[in-house]
Motif scaffolding. Structure first.
Motif, PDB file in Angstrom:
ATOM      1  N   ASP A 156       0.891  -1.393   0.156  1.00  0.00           N
ATOM      2  CA  ASP A 156       0.082   0.276  -0.057  1.00  0.00           C
ATOM      3  C   ASP A 156       0.957   0.997  -0.427  1.00  0.00           C
ATOM      4  OD1 ASP A 156      -2.499  -1.794  -0.536  1.00  0.00           O
ATOM      5  OD2 ASP A 156      -3.061  -1.339   2.325  1.00  0.00           O
ATOM      6  N   ARG A 159       2.125   1.522  -3.221  1.00  0.00           N
ATOM      7  CA  ARG A 159       0.902   1.566  -4.526  1.00  0.00           C
ATOM      8  C   ARG A 159       1.070   3.163  -4.160  1.00  0.00           C
ATOM      9  NH1 ARG A 159      -3.261  -1.096  -2.599  1.00  0.00           N
ATOM     10  NH2 ARG A 159      -4.351   0.717  -1.416  1.00  0.00           N
ATOM     11  N   ALA A 160       0.657   3.783  -2.749  1.00  0.00           N
ATOM     12  CA  ALA A 160       0.386   5.211  -3.058  1.00  0.00           C
ATOM     13  C   ALA A 160       1.499   6.321  -3.820  1.00  0.00           C
ATOM     14  CB  ALA A 160       1.016   5.722  -1.510  1.00  0.00           C
ATOM     15  N   SER A 163       1.598   7.490  -9.860  1.00  0.00           N
ATOM     16  CA  SER A 163       1.006   9.267 -10.370  1.00  0.00           C
ATOM     17  C   SER A 163      -0.012   7.931 -10.786  1.00  0.00           C
ATOM     18  CB  SER A 163       1.649   9.480 -10.935  1.00  0.00           C
ATOM     19  OG  SER A 163       1.850   9.131 -12.296  1.00  0.00           O
ATOM     20  N   PRO A 164      -1.435   8.551 -11.259  1.00  0.00           N
ATOM     21  CA  PRO A 164      -2.425   7.591 -12.788  1.00  0.00           C
ATOM     22  C   PRO A 164      -1.986   7.001 -13.364  1.00  0.00           C
ATOM     23  CG  PRO A 164      -3.107   9.620 -11.264  1.00  0.00           C
ATOM     24  CD  PRO A 164      -1.776   9.351 -10.544  1.00  0.00           C
ATOM     25  N   GLU A 191      -2.996  -5.718  -5.060  1.00  0.00           N
ATOM     26  CA  GLU A 191      -4.048  -4.468  -4.841  1.00  0.00           C
ATOM     27  C   GLU A 191      -3.404  -3.564  -5.653  1.00  0.00           C
ATOM     28  OE1 GLU A 191      -6.170  -4.223  -1.610  1.00  0.00           O
ATOM     29  OE2 GLU A 191      -7.051  -5.858  -1.222  1.00  0.00           O
ATOM     30  N   LYS A 194      -5.456   0.087  -7.154  1.00  0.00           N
ATOM     31  CA  LYS A 194      -6.080  -0.048  -6.214  1.00  0.00           C
ATOM     32  C   LYS A 194      -6.800   1.073  -6.646  1.00  0.00           C
ATOM     33  CE  LYS A 194      -8.178  -0.779  -1.684  1.00  0.00           C
ATOM     34  NZ  LYS A 194      -8.339  -0.597  -0.051  1.00  0.00           N
ATOM     35  N   ASN A 195      -6.108   2.578  -7.085  1.00  0.00           N
ATOM     36  CA  ASN A 195      -6.478   3.748  -7.492  1.00  0.00           C
ATOM     37  C   ASN A 195      -6.463   4.224  -8.539  1.00  0.00           C
ATOM     38  OD1 ASN A 195      -6.909   3.734  -4.277  1.00  0.00           O
ATOM     39  ND2 ASN A 195      -4.931   4.670  -4.308  1.00  0.00           N
ATOM     40  N   PRO A 197      -7.507   5.242 -12.159  1.00  0.00           N
ATOM     41  CA  PRO A 197      -8.354   6.230 -12.581  1.00  0.00           C
ATOM     42  C   PRO A 197      -9.304   4.957 -13.499  1.00  0.00           C
ATOM     43  CG  PRO A 197      -6.800   7.148 -13.058  1.00  0.00           C
ATOM     44  CD  PRO A 197      -6.177   5.879 -12.523  1.00  0.00           C
ATOM     45  N   GLN A 198      -9.996   3.904 -13.506  1.00  0.00           N
ATOM     46  CA  GLN A 198     -10.881   2.700 -14.308  1.00  0.00           C
ATOM     47  C   GLN A 198     -10.837   3.676 -15.646  1.00  0.00           C
ATOM     48  OE1 GLN A 198     -12.650  -0.473 -12.169  1.00  0.00           O
ATOM     49  NE2 GLN A 198     -11.365  -0.160 -10.642  1.00  0.00           N
ATOM     50  N   PHE A 215      -7.831  -4.291  -8.353  1.00  0.00           N
ATOM     51  CA  PHE A 215      -7.940  -3.418  -7.563  1.00  0.00           C
ATOM     52  C   PHE A 215      -8.863  -2.801  -6.085  1.00  0.00           C
ATOM     53  CE2 PHE A 215      -8.871  -4.884 -12.459  1.00  0.00           C
ATOM     54  CZ  PHE A 215      -8.351  -3.871 -13.325  1.00  0.00           C
TER      55      PHE A 215
END
Length: 221
Positions: A156, A159-160, A163-164, A191, A194-195, A197-198, A215
């Motif tokens: 996590d 992942r943070a 960037s998108p 995951e 997870k963030n 932008p789908q 996701f």
């Protein structure tokens, strides 16, 4: 005869007392052994806990060093566009993904054709991105192969940092032969999208190429 009997009796009492003393000494020794064993078990548990703490500290030191290297790699990404202008850092990810999107939307294409266009775009700028993806894979693999608790917490944290646009490129990279065998299973396990932008996917249906766990969603039973 009475004196002899008395002497035998006294000897018997002495022997009995000696036996009782030996029994008491044996019980005391057993108690000492139990106490020593308990103390050793306590020391063993303490050593196990200390060893676990040291392992955790060593893991975190290496993990955050790798994370620091990740930021340096992102900052050193350099893209040269068609007009020979240089684009640096995360703007480079955006430029390449936007170029990929433009190339796809210019014609109606099949899924395989879309992935091939991504591969072409990636290979055009592989000099900037190959090191990035190798290092990212190393970090996730390092988490996965470690024996620390709460592996998801560290993934996590990783992942943070993304960037998108990085996530979108990670998504499509995982669908190519560059990432489908090794990187994609780890993306799904931890995951990593997870963030993401789908709605920015080329086609929303491409999401089906991944397990929902990628996701942070639950797979249907």
């Amino acid at each position: 005869s009475l004196a002899g009997l008395f002497i035998i009796y006294v000897a018997f009492l002495g022997q009995k007392q000696q036996i009782l003393h030996q029994k008491m000494e044996l019980k005391y020794n057993q108690f000492e052994v139990k106490a020593t064993r308990k103390e050793l078990e306590g020391q063993k548990e303490q050593m196990i806990e200390q060893n676990k703490t040291l392992k955790q500290q060593r893991f975190e030191t290496t993990f955050f060093q790798m994370l620091n290297l990740h930021h340096k790699i992102v900052d050193t990404v350099e893209i040269i566009d068609q007009s020979s202008q240089k684009i640096y850092g995360r703007k480079g990810f955006k430029f390449v993904f936007d170029s990929f999107r433009s190339a796809v939307f210019s014609n109606p294409l099949t899924y395989d054709q879309i992935i091939q266009i991504y591969i072409n775009q990636y290979e055009n700028y592989q000099y900037s991105f190959s090191h990035y993806f190798r290092n990212l894979y190393r970090i996730i693999k390092f988490i996965d192969q470690s024996d620390v608790d709460e592996k998801q917490r560290y993934s996590d944290i990783l992942r943070a940092q993304l960037s998108p646009q990085e996530m979108l490129m990670i998504f499509y990279n995982g669908l190519t032969y560059y990432g489908d065998k090794k990187m994609k299973p780890l993306i799904e396990k931890y995951e990593m999208l997870k963030n993401m932008p789908q709605r920015s996917l080329i086609e929303f249906d491409h999401k089906r190429k991944y397990k929902l766990t990628a996701f942070g969603e639950v797979e249907p039973i």
